[in-house]
Design a protein around this motif. Structure first.
Motif: not given
Length: 505
Positions: A403-420
């Protein structure tokens, strides 16, 4: 409460639908569409008539929606400015700069894009609310109008505006808690990038080094919050430690109560730094709320005895599970969809990366082969974390996502929340995983990670300096087997209770 609505022009239908979904019902609705096609003089006359009609209807609250509705609302403001009747507006981006947004008692926005546009056009963050919270906005506007003068505000100082997604998530958490605890207090954040902070968090902001502006805000503040995170440490630099101690002294001298909020303390190694920290906290702090036992022990070692010392939790724990379901940006959503079932890896550069990086790459590869977990590398502080994340991603002999593009903390939440699974050196990725009930492995390079893992009750903690692929995989297998267990520090409201105590005391 008898509510009337002045409606018309671009955005009116959408705004009305949103208000109805929020439970707002109008006794009367006045159409303002004729204002759009009128000359300036005609629009002024019609706007005045609409305002008179609203006044004659015995309105106890007025909502202005749509482009023409806002124009008419500007006339209504003149009639109701010295009365307890609140005048609220619903802003849609299509309205542009046509309305003077600062005059309304509250400004509602339909989506994030509208919020940002309104802020760019001069809206006051203190008066802004999501349209879904229209009832709360109406009550707040009425309450503030009855009160007259604004109460003294709150100033929040931390490591904000530097692009660290974990720190930005922590700020979002603190602001959410403050808005629940003290909804009528104006909040100002001290940030290295005030405009970015203002737009991202819908809050007033001043630059970290604009000390005269900060002093002006502190004179009008009831409470100064230092935190969260580990601000009082000389591990980063002595200059950073002295800056945060300076802000604490300034706040105390200018009359604000001082709270260190869900923070970590240390390490502080320099003898002069240790003495200075103890002196400032003993003279200037009212309550020090620390997030781990190691910080509490260090305060005792330093001789900090004057402020009230309490054990709390990291500020990010004020986030709620629903925050973890934030929708990612289209670019991040596309990458996560391509990953399928995935594990998040959040690393940061540290002194033993030559040995650590290949071990983590081997562990990620093995978990892909044996568990089908595509590695997704999440740089929580992109400028610092991205080079190491890229290096490990390139070393993994398996499909991976960076995930090397521009990101917000909402993007980080979504990535963590959808992980196994989450494997992280970054504390706030671990906290997000804990809140979202996602299995996690902590890689401890610092006492704050080991303290969090101990407090959460999870043994899935791997020492950074001794990390091996076998050890990382064993920890991952354990936490995946125990995925139905809730690993988290004990629940508590110590931070919010400290805020209430200092505001009310």
């Amino acid at each position: 409460m008898k509510l009337v609505c002045i409606s018309g022009g671009a955005g009116a239908a959408e705004a009305l639908a949103s208000l109805r979904r929020a439970g707002i019902a109008f006794a009367e609705l006045f159409e303002a569409d004729a204002l759009i096609s009128s000359s300036a003089r005609g629009a002024k006359a019609r706007g005045k008539r609409l305002a008179w009609r609203a006044a004659g209807a015995g309105a106890e609250g007025i909502f202005c929606v749509g482009e023409a509705g806002l124009q008419a609302g500007l006339f209504a403001l003149r009639f109701f400015r010295k009365t307890p009747v609140p005048v609220l507006a619903v802003y849609a981006g299509a309205q542009g700069k046509s309305a003077r947004l600062c005059g309304f008692d509250a400004l509602l926005f339909l989506c994030g894009e509208d919020r940002t546009a309104a802020l760019r056009h001069g809206a006051d963050p203190y008066r802004m609310f999501p349209a879904g919270e229209a009832a709360a906005a109406l009550n707040a506007a009425a309450r503030r109008k009855w009160a007259g003068a604004e109460p003294k505000g709150i100033v929040v100082c931390g490591s904000y505006g530097l692009g660290n997604l974990g720190d930005e998530a922590m700020l979002a958490s603190i602001l959410s808690e403050l808005r629940r605890t003290a909804p009528d207090r104006r909040i100002t954040v001290v940030s290295r990038n005030p405009e970015e902070t203002r737009l991202a968090h819908c809050v007033d902001a001043v630059h970290s080094f604009a000390l005269p502006a900060l002093a002006a805000r502190l004179r009008r503040a009831r409470l100064f919050i230092s935190g969260g995170g580990t601000l009082l440490t000389d591990l980063t630099s002595t200059r950073s430690l002295r800056y945060y101690l300076l802000t604490i002294r300034m706040a105390h001298r200018l009359g604000a109560r001082v709270l260190l909020y869900g923070c970590g303390i240390g390490p502080i190694t320099g003898e002069q730094n240790r003495r200075g920290t103890a002196a400032v906290l003993n003279r200037s702090a009212d309550i020090v709320a620390v997030r781990d036992g190691a910080s509490l022990a260090l305060l005792a070692e330093l001789g900090v005895t004057k402020p009230e010392l309490i054990r709390s939790r990291d500020a990010a724990f004020s986030l709620r599970a629903e925050d973890m379901r934030a929708e990612a940006s289209p670019a991040v959503r596309k990458k996560l969809a391509a990953a399928g079932k995935y594990a998040v890896y959040a690393v940061r550069p540290w002194s033993g990366d030559e040995a650590f990086a290949p071990e983590l790459a081997a562990a990620a590869e093995r978990l892909w082969r044996e568990r089908g977990l595509t590695p997704v590398f999440l740089p929580m502080e992109p400028p610092r974390d991205l080079p190491l994340s890229r290096r490990i991603a390139e070393a993994v002999r398996a499909p991976s996502v960076l995930l090397d593009g521009p990101m917000t903390f909402e993007d980080a939440f979504a990535a963590v929340g959808g992980a196994a699974l989450v494997v992280s050196m970054r504390l706030h990725a671990l906290i997000a995983a804990s809140i979202a009930r996602v299995p996690f492995v902590g890689v401890s390079y610092d006492v704050k990670i080991s303290s969090f893992m101990k407090d959460s009750g999870s043994p899935a903690c791997v020492d950074y300096y001794g990390a091996t692929a076998d050890g990382l995989c064993a920890a991952a297998e354990y936490t995946l087997r125990e995925k139905d267990r809730a690993f988290a520090p004990p629940a508590g409201s110590e931070n919010a209770d400290a805020v209430r105590k200092l505001l009310e005391g």
